[in-house]
Design an enzyme around this catalytic site. Structure first.
Site, short mmCIF file in Angstrom:
data_model
loop_
_atom_site.label_atom_id
_atom_site.label_comp_id
_atom_site.label_asym_id
_atom_site.label_seq_id
_atom_site.Cartn_x
_atom_site.Cartn_y
_atom_site.Cartn_z
N GLY A 20 -9.75 -5.53 1.68
CA GLY A 20 -9.21 -5.73 0.28
C GLY A 20 -9.31 -4.46 -0.58
O GLY A 20 -9.38 -4.39 -1.91
N SER A 21 -9.51 -3.18 -0.12
CA SER A 21 -9.70 -2.11 -0.71
C SER A 21 -8.50 -1.58 -1.65
O SER A 21 -8.64 -1.15 -2.65
CB SER A 21 -10.22 -0.96 0.07
OG SER A 21 -9.11 -0.41 0.91
N ASN A 22 -7.22 -2.01 -1.18
CA ASN A 22 -5.99 -1.87 -1.90
C ASN A 22 -5.99 -2.85 -3.08
O ASN A 22 -5.52 -2.48 -4.16
CB ASN A 22 -4.68 -1.94 -1.05
CG ASN A 22 -4.49 -0.78 -0.24
OD1 ASN A 22 -4.01 0.30 -0.99
ND2 ASN A 22 -4.58 -0.71 0.96
N LEU A 98 6.15 -13.32 6.43
CA LEU A 98 6.56 -14.29 5.47
C LEU A 98 7.84 -14.74 5.88
O LEU A 98 8.39 -13.93 6.62
CB LEU A 98 6.73 -13.76 3.92
CG LEU A 98 5.66 -12.93 3.11
CD1 LEU A 98 5.83 -12.36 2.06
CD2 LEU A 98 4.42 -14.22 3.10
N ASN A 112 5.01 -4.16 0.07
CA ASN A 112 3.83 -4.08 0.94
C ASN A 112 3.74 -2.55 1.08
O ASN A 112 4.27 -1.71 0.83
CB ASN A 112 4.42 -4.39 2.37
CG ASN A 112 3.41 -4.46 3.27
OD1 ASN A 112 2.19 -4.85 3.36
ND2 ASN A 112 3.92 -3.95 4.47
N HIS A 114 2.05 0.39 3.90
CA HIS A 114 2.06 0.59 5.36
C HIS A 114 1.28 1.72 5.63
O HIS A 114 1.71 2.66 4.90
CB HIS A 114 3.27 0.31 5.85
CG HIS A 114 3.18 0.18 7.33
ND1 HIS A 114 2.69 -0.81 8.14
CD2 HIS A 114 3.58 1.35 8.25
CE1 HIS A 114 2.97 -0.48 9.49
NE2 HIS A 114 3.32 0.70 9.73
N ASP A 150 8.32 -4.32 8.32
CA ASP A 150 8.23 -3.01 7.75
C ASP A 150 9.19 -1.93 7.64
O ASP A 150 9.48 -1.00 7.71
CB ASP A 150 7.17 -2.06 8.52
CG ASP A 150 5.64 -2.74 8.90
OD1 ASP A 150 5.23 -3.43 7.98
OD2 ASP A 150 5.18 -2.78 9.73
C1 GRF Z 1 -4.20 -0.75 4.83
O1 GRF Z 1 -4.35 0.24 5.75
C2 GRF Z 1 -2.77 -1.27 4.61
O2 GRF Z 1 -1.81 -0.09 4.79
C3 GRF Z 1 -2.45 -1.95 5.84
O3 GRF Z 1 -3.44 -2.81 5.92
C4 GRF Z 1 -4.66 -2.08 5.38
C5 GRF Z 1 -5.49 -2.82 4.36
O4 GRF Z 1 -6.41 -2.35 4.01
N1 GRF Z 1 -1.31 -2.94 5.48
P1 GRF Z 1 -7.43 -2.94 2.80
O5 GRF Z 1 -7.63 -4.55 3.08
O6 GRF Z 1 -6.51 -2.88 1.66
O7 GRF Z 1 -8.61 -2.27 2.61
#
Ligand code: GRF
Length: 194
Positions: A20-22, A98, A112, A114, A150
């Site tokens: 969940g860093s994003n 999905l 999304n 990627h 993707d």
């Molecule tokens: C990221 O590298 C994203 O591009 C991919 O999964 C990873 C998720 O990382 N789809 P995080 O859970 O957001 O840290």
């Protein structure tokens, strides 16, 4: 009176399965002054997703979806999206595909991130494949979600140089750092075009 007062923000749900860093970077950017969106829902297909801690920390509603049956899982998702008046979905490391039905219902409203320069390296193990192919660059892409993995229209990309000394782990770290900058930017771009 400032212009922004009374302007309704775009309500966003973030779907996660892992760290969940994003999600964290999207939340932090949503808390900035003049942000056009707020994160109102975090959905995870697993109770063990580490990223769920951010939902707790920032007091965002979270919902764990039982994916034993796709049809029921997505039924639950749709109920939650409606309940929370969600306008946009951000997939951020969500490891479930999905269905076309859900994608159609939210057409143009699911994005999304990627970890590759799409259309290169769709799917998993992107960094390993890029290094093995001796690519000079890798990077990350935010794209709309369509029915093919993707493959939806690209919103924004960021290139990252691959050094000879880069291990898979090192490259993943460098790319992830750029993802955290790219995702909020791309989300803003989508919102402007809504
Ligand atoms: C990221 O590298 C994203 O591009 C991919 O999964 C990873 C998720 O990382 N789809 P995080 O859970 O957001 O840290």
């Amino acid at each position: 009176m400032p212009k922004s007062v009374g302007v309704k923000k775009i309500s966003v749900a973030v779907f996660i399965s892992g760290n969940g860093s994003n999600l964290k970077s999207l939340i932090l950017s949503s808390l900035k002054k003049n942000s056009k969106y707020e994160i109102n829902l975090v959905i995870s297909n697993t109770l063990n997703a580490k990223g769920l801690k951010y939902a707790k920390k920032f007091r965002i509603k979270k919902k764990i979806i039982n994916y034993q049956n796709l049809k029921y899982a997505e039924k639950d998702i749709l109920i939650e999206l409606k309940k929370n008046q969600i306008n946009l979905i951000c997939l951020a490391g969500f490891m479930k595909i999905l269905s076309n039905n859900l994608i159609k219902k939210f057409w143009g409203k699911i994005i999304n991130i990627h970890p590759s320069l799409l259309p290169k390296y769709k799917g998993l193990n992107t960094h390993k494949r890029a290094i093995n192919n001796q690519e000079k660059y890798s990077g990350c892409t935010v794209h709309y979600v369509n029915s093919k993995l993707d493959s939806g229209k690209i919103i924004l990309q960021k290139k990252v140089r691959i050094l000879k000394t880069d291990s898979i782990k090192k490259l993943a770290k460098k790319v992830l750092k750029q993802e955290h900058l790219l995702y909020p930017k791309a989300l803003n771009k989508v919102i402007i075009n809504l």
